[in-house]
Scaffold this motif. Structure first.
Motif, mmCIF file in Angstrom:
data_model
loop_
_atom_site.group_PDB
_atom_site.id
_atom_site.type_symbol
_atom_site.label_atom_id
_atom_site.label_comp_id
_atom_site.label_asym_id
_atom_site.label_seq_id
_atom_site.Cartn_x
_atom_site.Cartn_y
_atom_site.Cartn_z
ATOM 1 N N ASP A 11 17.705 84.008 -47.331
ATOM 2 C CA ASP A 11 17.648 85.172 -48.229
ATOM 3 C C ASP A 11 18.071 86.432 -47.503
ATOM 4 O O ASP A 11 17.759 86.593 -46.323
ATOM 5 N N GLU A 12 18.681 87.353 -48.244
ATOM 6 C CA GLU A 12 18.936 88.665 -47.663
ATOM 7 C C GLU A 12 17.629 89.435 -47.631
ATOM 8 O O GLU A 12 16.897 89.489 -48.615
ATOM 9 N N ILE A 13 17.304 90.050 -46.482
ATOM 10 C CA ILE A 13 16.023 90.744 -46.365
ATOM 11 C C ILE A 13 16.158 92.238 -46.095
ATOM 12 O O ILE A 13 15.182 92.973 -46.130
ATOM 13 N N GLY A 14 17.365 92.700 -45.809
ATOM 14 C CA GLY A 14 17.512 94.139 -45.585
ATOM 15 C C GLY A 14 18.929 94.529 -45.221
ATOM 16 O O GLY A 14 19.747 93.675 -44.887
ATOM 17 N N ARG A 15 19.201 95.843 -45.348
ATOM 18 C CA ARG A 15 20.523 96.353 -44.979
ATOM 19 C C ARG A 15 20.377 97.628 -44.182
ATOM 20 O O ARG A 15 19.424 98.375 -44.380
ATOM 21 N N VAL A 16 21.309 97.869 -43.286
ATOM 22 C CA VAL A 16 21.333 99.113 -42.531
ATOM 23 C C VAL A 16 22.692 99.776 -42.740
ATOM 24 O O VAL A 16 23.719 99.254 -42.384
ATOM 25 N N LYS A 17 22.644 100.945 -43.360
ATOM 26 C CA LYS A 17 23.864 101.703 -43.661
ATOM 27 C C LYS A 17 24.319 102.492 -42.448
ATOM 28 O O LYS A 17 23.603 102.639 -41.493
ATOM 29 N N GLY A 18 25.483 103.102 -42.575
ATOM 30 C CA GLY A 18 25.864 104.074 -41.555
ATOM 31 C C GLY A 18 27.340 104.175 -41.256
ATOM 32 O O GLY A 18 27.838 105.270 -41.076
ATOM 33 N N HIS A 19 28.038 103.047 -41.210
ATOM 34 C CA HIS A 19 29.454 103.123 -40.847
ATOM 35 C C HIS A 19 30.300 103.659 -42.005
ATOM 36 O O HIS A 19 29.961 103.494 -43.171
ATOM 37 N N PHE A 20 31.428 104.263 -41.622
ATOM 38 C CA PHE A 20 32.357 104.823 -42.603
ATOM 39 C C PHE A 20 33.503 103.876 -42.922
ATOM 40 O O PHE A 20 34.433 104.230 -43.632
ATOM 41 N N GLY A 21 33.451 102.700 -42.343
ATOM 42 C CA GLY A 21 34.466 101.687 -42.591
ATOM 43 C C GLY A 21 33.837 100.336 -42.339
ATOM 44 O O GLY A 21 32.686 100.256 -41.913
ATOM 45 N N PRO A 22 34.580 99.255 -42.592
ATOM 46 C CA PRO A 22 34.021 97.920 -42.385
ATOM 47 C C PRO A 22 33.466 97.724 -40.973
ATOM 48 O O PRO A 22 33.969 98.314 -40.022
ATOM 49 N N LEU A 23 32.441 96.911 -40.872
ATOM 50 C CA LEU A 23 31.897 96.547 -39.570
ATOM 51 C C LEU A 23 32.769 95.430 -39.008
ATOM 52 O O LEU A 23 32.966 94.402 -39.662
ATOM 53 N N ASN A 24 33.295 95.659 -37.817
ATOM 54 C CA ASN A 24 34.151 94.643 -37.205
ATOM 55 C C ASN A 24 33.396 93.746 -36.251
ATOM 56 O O ASN A 24 33.807 92.627 -35.995
ATOM 57 N N THR A 25 32.306 94.262 -35.692
ATOM 58 C CA THR A 25 31.584 93.491 -34.686
ATOM 59 C C THR A 25 30.109 93.887 -34.667
ATOM 60 O O THR A 25 29.776 95.061 -34.805
ATOM 61 N N VAL A 26 29.252 92.878 -34.544
ATOM 62 C CA VAL A 26 27.823 93.107 -34.391
ATOM 63 C C VAL A 26 27.369 92.285 -33.196
ATOM 64 O O VAL A 26 27.793 91.144 -33.021
ATOM 65 N N ALA A 27 26.539 92.880 -32.343
ATOM 66 C CA ALA A 27 25.988 92.144 -31.198
ATOM 67 C C ALA A 27 24.501 92.427 -31.143
ATOM 68 O O ALA A 27 24.046 93.511 -31.524
ATOM 69 N N VAL A 28 23.740 91.436 -30.671
ATOM 70 C CA VAL A 28 22.295 91.596 -30.597
ATOM 71 C C VAL A 28 21.868 91.589 -29.138
ATOM 72 O O VAL A 28 22.384 90.808 -28.330
ATOM 73 N N ASP A 29 20.938 92.471 -28.779
ATOM 74 C CA ASP A 29 20.339 92.486 -27.451
ATOM 75 C C ASP A 29 19.751 91.095 -27.181
ATOM 76 O O ASP A 29 18.923 90.621 -27.962
ATOM 77 N N PRO A 30 20.150 90.430 -26.085
ATOM 78 C CA PRO A 30 19.619 89.079 -25.816
ATOM 79 C C PRO A 30 18.099 89.042 -25.698
ATOM 80 O O PRO A 30 17.498 87.987 -25.855
ATOM 81 N N LEU A 31 17.458 90.183 -25.438
ATOM 82 C CA LEU A 31 15.997 90.201 -25.392
ATOM 83 C C LEU A 31 15.385 90.580 -26.739
ATOM 84 O O LEU A 31 14.180 90.761 -26.868
ATOM 85 N N ASP A 38 35.705 102.423 -38.276
ATOM 86 C CA ASP A 38 35.675 103.888 -38.168
ATOM 87 C C ASP A 38 35.706 104.408 -36.731
ATOM 88 O O ASP A 38 35.692 105.612 -36.496
ATOM 89 N N GLY A 39 35.678 103.498 -35.747
ATOM 90 C CA GLY A 39 35.746 103.929 -34.342
ATOM 91 C C GLY A 39 34.407 104.229 -33.693
ATOM 92 O O GLY A 39 34.349 104.632 -32.539
#
Lengths: 68, 340
Positions: free
Chosen positions: B279-299, B309-310
């Motif tokens: 299920d989708e549980i939440g969204r975080v807005k903010g970018h002015f263009g498509p998100l090209n990459t997401v990375a998660v802190d390994p900890l 958007d750069g």
């Protein structure tokens, strides 16, 4: 009557979630065991994180906390 | 989740990677520069100059000694992380779209682009994790993708397999030593490119993102489809969160009119899904263009997103994030705290 129906529905969703979660946990357990066995075969420490911070795999709160 | 905004790139972001301890993050963009940042405060540590084309990809060896990068200038470069010095350049016939270190940092894979006269390949390079070492020029292995070019690839647990995602929406499993194709199976809608592939922390399963608006979780061992996450927009990236059973998806319609209010207000969102329940549980807005990459802190302390958007936005997870859990998760112990 509506409330009974609602509760029934809610119960079914919870039941389904329980099933899905248990299925996932069982799969993870099998995978983790298999990976440990493969690492042992290769003479490697059982877990990648064994030499790192002990809770690096986020198991401090769950049952799987102790890796012997 | 108040983010730190990292302003250092002049063009769209292509990949973000955290170091193993999560303290530093590396970003690369089409502006030909790699930036290193402290993830805690967003302070820029340094930049890595040398590529002569858009950067597509970066990765860090697990000991945080060497940085690898791939670019449109048809090279893979290896950098001394501390000094910023380039210690090795490997040349290819076409652009390099993805690099990935295996779990001990001794092997690096590189995905090369298909172009007239050249098929897409996955090349394996042997790496000595030492900034002083003489690195071998030789390519330890070359896998040619004659069906559909690979767009992304990563090493599985124990470097046993190379897992690739393809332009046609399929995923492949190759033998990590011989390069032999073991399985190729359709994963996403036919012809809908696999845009990202990221491993779980133990590399026994992985997530793929696709232009078909879905992300999927698969077993590294046999490519079994485990989970499907449906969204309403083409996806460019997907990541698995450690500590909490979530996945984060990013994307957005590239052709969207930038004059619409949506884009002006930074409405492009990172989407959080429950890894197990889908299920989708939440969204975080903010970018002015498509998100090209997401990375998660390994900890598991936060995540970073890079946009068309750069900008790079670094988020620390808050209390609500860690407390979130379904009723049934509490039954199995630890209030949904398990890193399953």
């Amino acid at each position: 009557q509506d409330r009974i129906e609602e509760d029934k529905e809610k119960g079914a969703i919870v039941e389904e979630r329980r099933r899905v979660l248990n299925e996932w946990l069982a799969w993870r357990e099998r995978e983790e065991e298999e990976l440990k066995a493969e690492r042992r075969e290769l003479g490697l420490p059982e877990s990648l994180e064994d030499h790192d911070e002990a809770d690096a795999d986020g198991k401090t709160n769950g049952e799987g906390a102790v890796v012997e | 989740m108040r983010p730190i905004l990292l302003q250092g790139h002049e063009r769209s972001l292509t990949q973000i990677k955290y170091t193993k301890d999560g303290d530093i993050l590396f970003s690369c963009a089409k502006d030909q520069v790699i930036c290193a940042w402290f993830s805690a405060n967003g302070e820029r540590l340094g930049t890595y100059h040398g590529h002569q084309g858009a950067l597509w990809t970066v990765d860090i060896d697990p000991s945080t000694t060497l940085l690898a990068s791939g670019a449109a200038d048809n090279t893979v470069r290896l950098w001394d992380i501390r000094t910023g010095k380039c210690v090795k350049v490997w040349n290819f016939d076409t652009a390099v779209k993805r690099v990935d270190f295996n779990e001990d940092g001794t092997r690096l894979l590189a995905v090369t682009e298909k172009r007239m006269g050249f098929l897409g390949t996955i090349v394996v390079l042997d790496v000595i994790v030492d900034v002083e070492a003489e690195q071998s020029d030789e390519k330890a292995l070359v896998i040619t993708c004659d069906e559909s070019k690979a767009t992304v690839a990563a090493w599985s647990y124990l470097s046993r397999y190379i897992i690739a995602g393809h332009e046609d929406g399929s995923v492949s499993q190759y033998d990590g030593k011989t390069g032999e194709l073991i399985y190729n199976s359709p994963a996403h809608e036919e012809g809908m490119q696999v845009t990202d592939l990221q491993m779980s922390s133990d590399r026994t399963y992985f997530i793929t993102a696709s232009k078909d608006k879905s992300a999927k979780l698969h077993s590294s061992r046999d490519l079994t489809l485990l989970k499907t996450y449906l969204s309403d927009t083409p996806l460019n990236t997907a990541a698995i969160t450690p500590k909490k059973p979530f996945v984060i998806l990013g994307g957005g319609q590239a052709a969207m009119d930038v004059t619409t209010t949506g884009a002006r207000q930074g409405k492009f969102e990172a989407r959080f899904y429950h890894k197990v329940f889908e299920d989708e549980i939440g969204r975080v807005k903010g970018h002015f263009g498509p998100l090209n990459t997401v990375a998660v802190d390994p900890l598991g302390r936060g995540y970073a997103s890079g946009g068309e958007d750069g900008y790079v936005r670094v988020h620390a997870f808050d209390r609500g994030y860690f407390d979130f859990g379904y009723e049934v998760e509490r039954e199995v112990g630890g209030a949904g705290a398990g890193g399953y």
